[in-house]
Design a protein around this motif. Sequence first.
Motif, PDB file in Angstrom:
ATOM      1  N   GLY A  10       7.290   8.751  53.502  1.00  0.00           N
ATOM      2  CA  GLY A  10       8.743   8.740  53.366  1.00  0.00           C
ATOM      3  C   GLY A  10       9.432   9.357  54.570  1.00  0.00           C
ATOM      4  N   TYR A  11       8.872  10.444  55.085  1.00  0.00           N
ATOM      5  CA  TYR A  11       9.427  11.091  56.282  1.00  0.00           C
ATOM      6  C   TYR A  11       9.364  10.139  57.470  1.00  0.00           C
ATOM      7  N   ALA A  12       8.203   9.553  57.691  1.00  0.00           N
ATOM      8  CA  ALA A  12       8.032   8.644  58.830  1.00  0.00           C
ATOM      9  C   ALA A  12       8.961   7.435  58.719  1.00  0.00           C
ATOM     10  N   GLU A  13       9.054   6.852  57.536  1.00  0.00           N
ATOM     11  CA  GLU A  13       9.889   5.667  57.363  1.00  0.00           C
ATOM     12  C   GLU A  13      11.379   5.995  57.413  1.00  0.00           C
ATOM     13  N   THR A  14      11.757   7.188  56.973  1.00  0.00           N
ATOM     14  CA  THR A  14      13.156   7.592  57.072  1.00  0.00           C
ATOM     15  C   THR A  14      13.576   7.692  58.540  1.00  0.00           C
ATOM     16  N   VAL A  15      12.755   8.358  59.349  1.00  0.00           N
ATOM     17  CA  VAL A  15      13.072   8.495  60.773  1.00  0.00           C
ATOM     18  C   VAL A  15      13.063   7.121  61.452  1.00  0.00           C
ATOM     19  N   ARG A  16      12.066   6.306  61.147  1.00  0.00           N
ATOM     20  CA  ARG A  16      12.004   4.964  61.740  1.00  0.00           C
ATOM     21  C   ARG A  16      13.210   4.132  61.313  1.00  0.00           C
ATOM     22  N   GLY A  17      13.536   4.169  60.038  1.00  0.00           N
ATOM     23  CA  GLY A  17      14.666   3.397  59.534  1.00  0.00           C
ATOM     24  C   GLY A  17      15.987   3.826  60.163  1.00  0.00           C
ATOM     25  N   LEU A  18      16.186   5.129  60.317  1.00  0.00           N
ATOM     26  CA  LEU A  18      17.413   5.613  60.955  1.00  0.00           C
ATOM     27  C   LEU A  18      17.470   5.197  62.419  1.00  0.00           C
ATOM     28  N   THR A  19      16.321   5.211  63.086  1.00  0.00           N
ATOM     29  CA  THR A  19      16.278   4.795  64.490  1.00  0.00           C
ATOM     30  C   THR A  19      16.635   3.313  64.616  1.00  0.00           C
ATOM     31  N   GLU A  20      16.074   2.500  63.735  1.00  0.00           N
ATOM     32  CA  GLU A  20      16.404   1.072  63.751  1.00  0.00           C
ATOM     33  C   GLU A  20      17.874   0.841  63.420  1.00  0.00           C
ATOM     34  N   ASP A  36      24.295   3.664  68.076  1.00  0.00           N
ATOM     35  CA  ASP A  36      25.314   4.397  67.339  1.00  0.00           C
ATOM     36  C   ASP A  36      25.041   5.902  67.450  1.00  0.00           C
ATOM     37  N   VAL A  37      26.026   6.643  67.898  1.00  0.00           N
ATOM     38  CA  VAL A  37      25.858   8.080  68.161  1.00  0.00           C
ATOM     39  C   VAL A  37      25.533   8.844  66.881  1.00  0.00           C
ATOM     40  N   PHE A  38      26.277   8.588  65.818  1.00  0.00           N
ATOM     41  CA  PHE A  38      26.038   9.323  64.569  1.00  0.00           C
ATOM     42  C   PHE A  38      24.628   9.083  64.052  1.00  0.00           C
ATOM     43  N   THR A  39      24.236   7.824  63.958  1.00  0.00           N
ATOM     44  CA  THR A  39      22.932   7.486  63.378  1.00  0.00           C
ATOM     45  C   THR A  39      21.790   7.958  64.277  1.00  0.00           C
ATOM     46  N   THR A  40      21.961   7.897  65.579  1.00  0.00           N
ATOM     47  CA  THR A  40      20.945   8.409  66.498  1.00  0.00           C
ATOM     48  C   THR A  40      20.722   9.894  66.277  1.00  0.00           C
ATOM     49  N   ASN A  41      21.812  10.652  66.197  1.00  0.00           N
ATOM     50  CA  ASN A  41      21.687  12.097  65.990  1.00  0.00           C
ATOM     51  C   ASN A  41      21.189  12.426  64.591  1.00  0.00           C
ATOM     52  N   LEU A  42      21.522  11.608  63.613  1.00  0.00           N
ATOM     53  CA  LEU A  42      20.979  11.800  62.270  1.00  0.00           C
ATOM     54  C   LEU A  42      19.468  11.607  62.276  1.00  0.00           C
ATOM     55  N   ALA A  43      18.985  10.609  62.991  1.00  0.00           N
ATOM     56  CA  ALA A  43      17.540  10.381  63.106  1.00  0.00           C
ATOM     57  C   ALA A  43      16.863  11.556  63.802  1.00  0.00           C
ATOM     58  N   LYS A  44      17.436  12.025  64.904  1.00  0.00           N
ATOM     59  CA  LYS A  44      16.867  13.150  65.643  1.00  0.00           C
ATOM     60  C   LYS A  44      16.874  14.421  64.795  1.00  0.00           C
ATOM     61  N   TRP A  45      17.958  14.666  64.093  1.00  0.00           N
ATOM     62  CA  TRP A  45      18.081  15.859  63.254  1.00  0.00           C
ATOM     63  C   TRP A  45      17.082  15.814  62.098  1.00  0.00           C
ATOM     64  N   THR A  46      16.959  14.649  61.458  1.00  0.00           N
ATOM     65  CA  THR A  46      16.006  14.497  60.360  1.00  0.00           C
ATOM     66  C   THR A  46      14.585  14.713  60.861  1.00  0.00           C
ATOM     67  N   PHE A  47      14.253  14.116  62.010  1.00  0.00           N
ATOM     68  CA  PHE A  47      12.921  14.282  62.590  1.00  0.00           C
ATOM     69  C   PHE A  47      12.635  15.753  62.876  1.00  0.00           C
ATOM     70  N   ALA A  48      13.535  16.423  63.583  1.00  0.00           N
ATOM     71  CA  ALA A  48      13.306  17.811  63.989  1.00  0.00           C
ATOM     72  C   ALA A  48      13.296  18.759  62.792  1.00  0.00           C
ATOM     73  N   ARG A  49      14.194  18.533  61.841  1.00  0.00           N
ATOM     74  CA  ARG A  49      14.320  19.419  60.683  1.00  0.00           C
ATOM     75  C   ARG A  49      13.052  19.438  59.835  1.00  0.00           C
ATOM     76  N   GLU A  50      12.363  18.313  59.762  1.00  0.00           N
ATOM     77  CA  GLU A  50      11.205  18.224  58.868  1.00  0.00           C
ATOM     78  C   GLU A  50       9.876  18.084  59.609  1.00  0.00           C
ATOM     79  N   PHE A  51       9.902  18.153  60.933  1.00  0.00           N
ATOM     80  CA  PHE A  51       8.687  17.964  61.725  1.00  0.00           C
ATOM     81  C   PHE A  51       7.606  18.980  61.363  1.00  0.00           C
ATOM     82  N   HIS A  52       7.974  20.259  61.288  1.00  0.00           N
ATOM     83  CA  HIS A  52       6.956  21.273  61.017  1.00  0.00           C
ATOM     84  C   HIS A  52       6.378  21.143  59.606  1.00  0.00           C
TER      85      HIS A  52
END
Length: 160
Positions: A10-20, A36-52
């Motif tokens: 779910g984490y991987a697909e959420t980040v991939r889906g937001l990137t797409e 899209d600036v908002f969606t790009t930053n949402l993808a980056k934030w989601t990735f970084a927030r849950e990476f660890h």
Amino acid sequence: MRDRLTWLGGYAETVRGLTELAALRCKVENGVACPDVFTTNLAKWTFAREFHQAIETLQDLAGGLIVTGPGGRDWESPEVRPVLEKYLPGAWPADRRMAIMNLISDLTTRLYGGYQAVLAVHAEGSMEAEKMAMFRAYDSSRSIALAMRLAGLETKSAAK
């Protein structure tokens, strides 16, 4: 185990889906597509927030073999390799299982993994910077219009 694997997927697909989605929402300016600036930053934030949490989950699923598993000399030893092949198989033969364990170790516990753990959070700017970019880029007009309609205020504001 299923729950943790499902979370990882779910984490991987959420980040991939937001990137797409960021790419699909792009704006073309002078022949150049800008995501899209908002969606790009949402993808980056989601990735970084849950990476660890993703790394912790992967390490927990892999177990101690990612740091205590046999090395190359063990696999090359005619005396040791048969023992490893006997006691290390799981769902896959021992050599395939250990190749995956080495990959997980490289990505999460060794020098490269440590480097990536820092980059995941700081390489694209801090998580606060990503949130600020999202706040600035978010167009709230759709949300406000929906809230007004759901509250029954659509006709009152239209009458004014």
